[in-house]
Design a protein around this motif. Structure first.
Motif, PDB file in Angstrom:
ATOM      1  N   TYR A 215       0.703  -1.408  -0.101  1.00  0.00           N
ATOM      2  CA  TYR A 215      -0.034   0.017   0.025  1.00  0.00           C
ATOM      3  C   TYR A 215       0.812   1.079  -0.020  1.00  0.00           C
ATOM      4  N   ASP A 216       1.758   1.172   0.903  1.00  0.00           N
ATOM      5  CA  ASP A 216       2.732   2.478   1.040  1.00  0.00           C
ATOM      6  C   ASP A 216       3.519   2.979  -0.341  1.00  0.00           C
ATOM      7  N   ILE A 217       3.842   1.537  -0.988  1.00  0.00           N
ATOM      8  CA  ILE A 217       4.728   1.917  -2.174  1.00  0.00           C
ATOM      9  C   ILE A 217       4.026   2.228  -3.353  1.00  0.00           C
ATOM     10  N   PHE A 218       3.044   1.323  -3.704  1.00  0.00           N
ATOM     11  CA  PHE A 218       2.508   1.325  -5.024  1.00  0.00           C
ATOM     12  C   PHE A 218       0.921   2.039  -4.819  1.00  0.00           C
ATOM     13  N   ALA A 219       0.255   2.055  -4.005  1.00  0.00           N
ATOM     14  CA  ALA A 219      -1.130   2.702  -4.012  1.00  0.00           C
ATOM     15  C   ALA A 219      -1.041   4.057  -4.553  1.00  0.00           C
TER      16      ALA A 219
ATOM     17  N   LYS B 141       0.612   3.370  16.887  1.00  0.00           N
ATOM     18  CA  LYS B 141      -0.707   3.603  16.964  1.00  0.00           C
ATOM     19  C   LYS B 141      -1.164   4.674  15.774  1.00  0.00           C
ATOM     20  N   SER B 142      -0.497   5.706  15.915  1.00  0.00           N
ATOM     21  CA  SER B 142      -1.146   6.777  14.497  1.00  0.00           C
ATOM     22  C   SER B 142      -0.929   5.807  13.169  1.00  0.00           C
ATOM     23  N   ALA B 143       0.156   5.279  12.948  1.00  0.00           N
ATOM     24  CA  ALA B 143       0.313   4.940  11.494  1.00  0.00           C
ATOM     25  C   ALA B 143      -0.822   3.508  11.542  1.00  0.00           C
ATOM     26  N   LEU B 144      -1.080   2.802  12.529  1.00  0.00           N
ATOM     27  CA  LEU B 144      -2.079   1.801  12.485  1.00  0.00           C
ATOM     28  C   LEU B 144      -3.430   2.200  12.154  1.00  0.00           C
ATOM     29  N   GLU B 145      -3.962   3.428  12.841  1.00  0.00           N
ATOM     30  CA  GLU B 145      -5.293   4.379  12.798  1.00  0.00           C
ATOM     31  C   GLU B 145      -5.187   4.913  11.197  1.00  0.00           C
ATOM     32  N   ARG B 146      -4.170   5.341  10.843  1.00  0.00           N
ATOM     33  CA  ARG B 146      -4.063   5.859   9.437  1.00  0.00           C
ATOM     34  C   ARG B 146      -4.285   4.539   8.405  1.00  0.00           C
ATOM     35  N   PHE B 147      -3.685   3.698   8.704  1.00  0.00           N
ATOM     36  CA  PHE B 147      -3.852   2.525   7.782  1.00  0.00           C
ATOM     37  C   PHE B 147      -5.177   1.754   7.750  1.00  0.00           C
ATOM     38  N   ASN B 148      -5.682   1.670   8.990  1.00  0.00           N
ATOM     39  CA  ASN B 148      -7.178   1.297   9.269  1.00  0.00           C
ATOM     40  C   ASN B 148      -8.118   1.935   8.453  1.00  0.00           C
ATOM     41  N   ASN B 149      -7.916   3.545   8.299  1.00  0.00           N
ATOM     42  CA  ASN B 149      -8.891   4.457   7.824  1.00  0.00           C
ATOM     43  C   ASN B 149      -8.758   4.656   6.331  1.00  0.00           C
ATOM     44  N   ASN B 150      -7.406   4.242   5.789  1.00  0.00           N
ATOM     45  CA  ASN B 150      -7.550   4.552   4.377  1.00  0.00           C
ATOM     46  C   ASN B 150      -7.344   3.233   3.641  1.00  0.00           C
ATOM     47  N   PHE B 151      -7.233   2.189   4.544  1.00  0.00           N
ATOM     48  CA  PHE B 151      -7.132   0.977   3.501  1.00  0.00           C
ATOM     49  C   PHE B 151      -7.841  -0.546   3.868  1.00  0.00           C
ATOM     50  N   ILE B 152      -7.602  -0.515   5.255  1.00  0.00           N
ATOM     51  CA  ILE B 152      -8.627  -1.747   5.992  1.00  0.00           C
ATOM     52  C   ILE B 152      -9.996  -1.872   5.922  1.00  0.00           C
TER      53      ILE B 152
END
Length: 374
Positions: free
Chosen positions: A49-53, A79-90
């Motif tokens: 996700y970080d590299i290609f999305a 925690k901040s990275a998890l929340e961002r990844f959760n909102n934007n992708f998961i």
């Protein structure tokens, strides 16, 4: 007969070679979608996700809007990275997630997006989590909603204080679970009290329990899982109050591995006679003790010839503690009995080692590397 021949003029051949070279893949983006997905299989989806999305529209569609199944591996994130990844992708791809590996404690606490939303990941087939006891019961309650769950690994990061029996029962009731590995506690072994199951329905075929349980409860434990094929157990045979147990028959069980703290040969014999007659592989490792009956070759031979007719691998490690040097004579006599034709014809060979302070190990030769790794 008409014969068709092909010939190339040198100049034409050179043109052909140049044209072929031009069709070769020259960059990652030239790969087909199928090949790119195969490569992504070997990468953490977070990195994908970080590299290609956001690289270009094609990759954004491949990652964010396809049906490609996702393996979610969450190990080291803030925690901040998890929340961002959760909102934007998961959250926008919940239906695509087929496996989830969670190894950070905070990811399952009350402030984590996964603490109360595991039920939303209804298509998960594989779940592997490290978890604190205070969150364990809540998570186990949600497992029944994961209708596709076939593989489960739970590692409790602290001691399970109570409810351990109910946790086992809920796991055994999961309708599609095929593989299960549990590490729940090393504290208060007597907490596990399972009634014998007379109407088993579990589909579990592969079971690993790394925490220690009492041998008296093993049959009751196994009675819930009639489809078992492979089992690994740690158990302790040291208990004063013994209760009667029912007999069971595990008709599909082919591989059994046991790590035993305290050991009485007749208890192992009874288990093998009653429920393990289809075994093809039997591995037994014991802790240090002074019972030489475990090295009675004639006793093992009689058991195998009478009840374990399909056995192909007999892999043992007996750790003894010797206080009297004269005992070595008796041990050597027992070792010699493992050199008869019964053992050699099956290519079951054994050896032993002496260590300082009276420590002695008798082992199957093919398990030597295994012994050193323990």
């Amino acid at each position: 007969m008409n014969v068709i021949t092909f010939s190339f003029v040198n100049s034409n051949l050179n043109d052909f070679q140049m044209e072929t070279k031009q069709t070769l893949v020259s960059s990652f983006e030239d790969l087909s979608n199928e090949l790119i997905y195969e490569i992504f299989e070997y990468m953490n989806v977070i990195h994908v996700y970080d590299i290609f999305a956001h690289l270009n529209r094609r990759f954004n569609v491949l990652i964010m809007k396809s049906n490609f199944p996702i393996k979610l591996h969450l190990s080291s994130m803030s925690k901040s990275a998890l929340e961002r990844f959760n909102n934007n992708f998961i959250q926008s791809n919940v239906c695509r997630i087929r496996s989830m590996f969670i190894f950070n404690e905070f990811m399952l606490n009350q402030n984590s997006p996964f603490s109360c939303q595991l039920i939303e990941f209804e298509r998960i087939e594989t779940l592997n989590i490290n978890i604190l006891f205070k969150d364990l019961v809540k998570i186990v309650e949600q497992l029944s909603y994961l209708s596709q769950l076939s593989s489960l690994v739970i590692n409790c990061l602290d001691d399970v204080k109570d409810n351990i029996s109910s946790i086992y029962l809920k796991i055994f009731s999961l309708i599609k679970l095929k593989s299960c590995k549990l590490t729940l506690t090393e504290y208060l072994l007597s907490n596990l009290e399972l009634p014998f199951c007379t109407n088993p329905s579990s589909s579990i075929e592969h079971l690993v329990i790394t925490n220690t349980i009492y041998v008296e409860i093993v049959k009751n434990l196994l009675s819930y899982m009639p489809c078992l094929r492979n089992v690994f157990l740690n158990f302790d045979d040291h208990r004063v109050n013994q209760t009667p147990v029912h007999s069971i028959s595990l008709e599909h069980l082919t591989n059994l591995s046991l790590n035993v703290r305290m050991f009485e040969v007749h208890r192992i014999e009874q288990m093998l006679r009653d429920c393990c007659r289809t075994l093809q592989t039997f591995r037994l490792r014991t802790a240090s003790f002074r019972d030489y009956q475990c090295m009675n070759a004639n006793r093992w031979q009689q058991l195998i010839q009478s009840y374990l007719l399909n056995l192909r691998i007999f892999d043992v490690q007996f750790h003894l503690f010797i206080t009297d040097p004269s005992e070595y004579v008796q041990i050597k006599n027992e070792i010699d009995q493992f050199q008869t034709s019964f053992w050699t014809q099956r290519k079951w060979f054994f050896s032993y080692e002496n260590f300082d302070e009276g420590k002695f190990i008798f082992y199957s030769k093919r398990s030597y590397k295994y012994k050193l790794l323990l």
